[in-house]
Scaffold this motif. Structure first.
Motif, PDB file in Angstrom:
ATOM      1  N   PHE A  36       0.824  -1.208   0.000  1.00  0.00           N
ATOM      2  CA  PHE A  36       0.000   0.000   0.000  1.00  0.00           C
ATOM      3  C   PHE A  36       0.864   1.267   0.000  1.00  0.00           C
ATOM      4  N   SER A  37       2.038   1.201   0.621  1.00  0.00           N
ATOM      5  CA  SER A  37       2.944   2.342   0.641  1.00  0.00           C
ATOM      6  C   SER A  37       3.500   2.632  -0.754  1.00  0.00           C
ATOM      7  N   PHE A  38       3.901   1.586  -1.465  1.00  0.00           N
ATOM      8  CA  PHE A  38       4.414   1.773  -2.824  1.00  0.00           C
ATOM      9  C   PHE A  38       3.300   2.203  -3.776  1.00  0.00           C
ATOM     10  N   ASP A  39       2.085   1.734  -3.518  1.00  0.00           N
ATOM     11  CA  ASP A  39       0.955   2.057  -4.379  1.00  0.00           C
ATOM     12  C   ASP A  39       0.597   3.537  -4.311  1.00  0.00           C
ATOM     13  N   LYS A  40       0.642   4.114  -3.108  1.00  0.00           N
ATOM     14  CA  LYS A  40       0.291   5.532  -2.933  1.00  0.00           C
ATOM     15  C   LYS A  40       1.248   6.167  -1.922  1.00  0.00           C
TER      16      LYS A  40
END
Length: 158
Positions: free
Chosen positions: A62-66
């Motif tokens: 989720f961190s890499f996604d946004k």
């Protein structure tokens, strides 16, 4: 840095499938050849219960996604977690969403920042969280560190 405090990112929904649960078990050595899984097999919710540590590991996705910080050459380290709680079970086939809120952000020297995100994971169709945690990240501006190292200590003092 302080201007990040209060920033919020809500993820796209992610459905947890059996293939990824099985791969997580393999990657974390949760297989009969390594450990006795009797206790795990005795859980009342059955084999489709998603491991809490798999849910926790999804924070990286989720961190890499946004991401909150997008600086060319920057990277982050997982610095730790505070107050992690798994409050409701998640089963294979269920869809989760994560809301991350920056609750603290401060410079640590000229090229690094410590950022704390309050993370709330929910299941589709429910408002009560399935997981909450405060995630501490250390971000590094690699290009700035390389430039500072190239100038050397004598030039930096002038």
């Amino acid at each position: 840095m302080g201007d990040l405090v209060g920033e919020v990112r809500t993820s796209n929904p992610l459905t947890i499938d059996q293939e990824h649960l099985s791969m997580f078990a393999k990657a974390s050595y949760l297989e009969d050849e390594y450990v006795d899984l009797t206790t795990s097999r005795n859980n009342a919710l059955g084999p489709e219960l998603v491991d809490g540590f798999l849910l926790l590991s999804l924070l990286v996705h989720f961190s890499f996604d946004k991401p909150f910080i997008q600086v060319e050459g920057a990277y982050g380290f997982n610095y730790g977690l505070d107050r992690v709680r798994f409050t409701k079970p998640v089963m294979v086939g269920e869809t989760v969403t994560v809301t991350r809120t920056v609750i603290d952000a401060r410079a640590v020297g000229d090229t690094r920042a410590r950022v704390v995100e309050h993370v709330v994971m929910t299941k589709e169709g429910e408002t009560d969280p399935v997981m909450v945690a405060d995630w501490v990240m250390l971000y590094v501006d690699r290009l700035a560190e390389e430039a500072a190292a190239a100038t050397g200590p004598a030039e930096a003092e002038q």
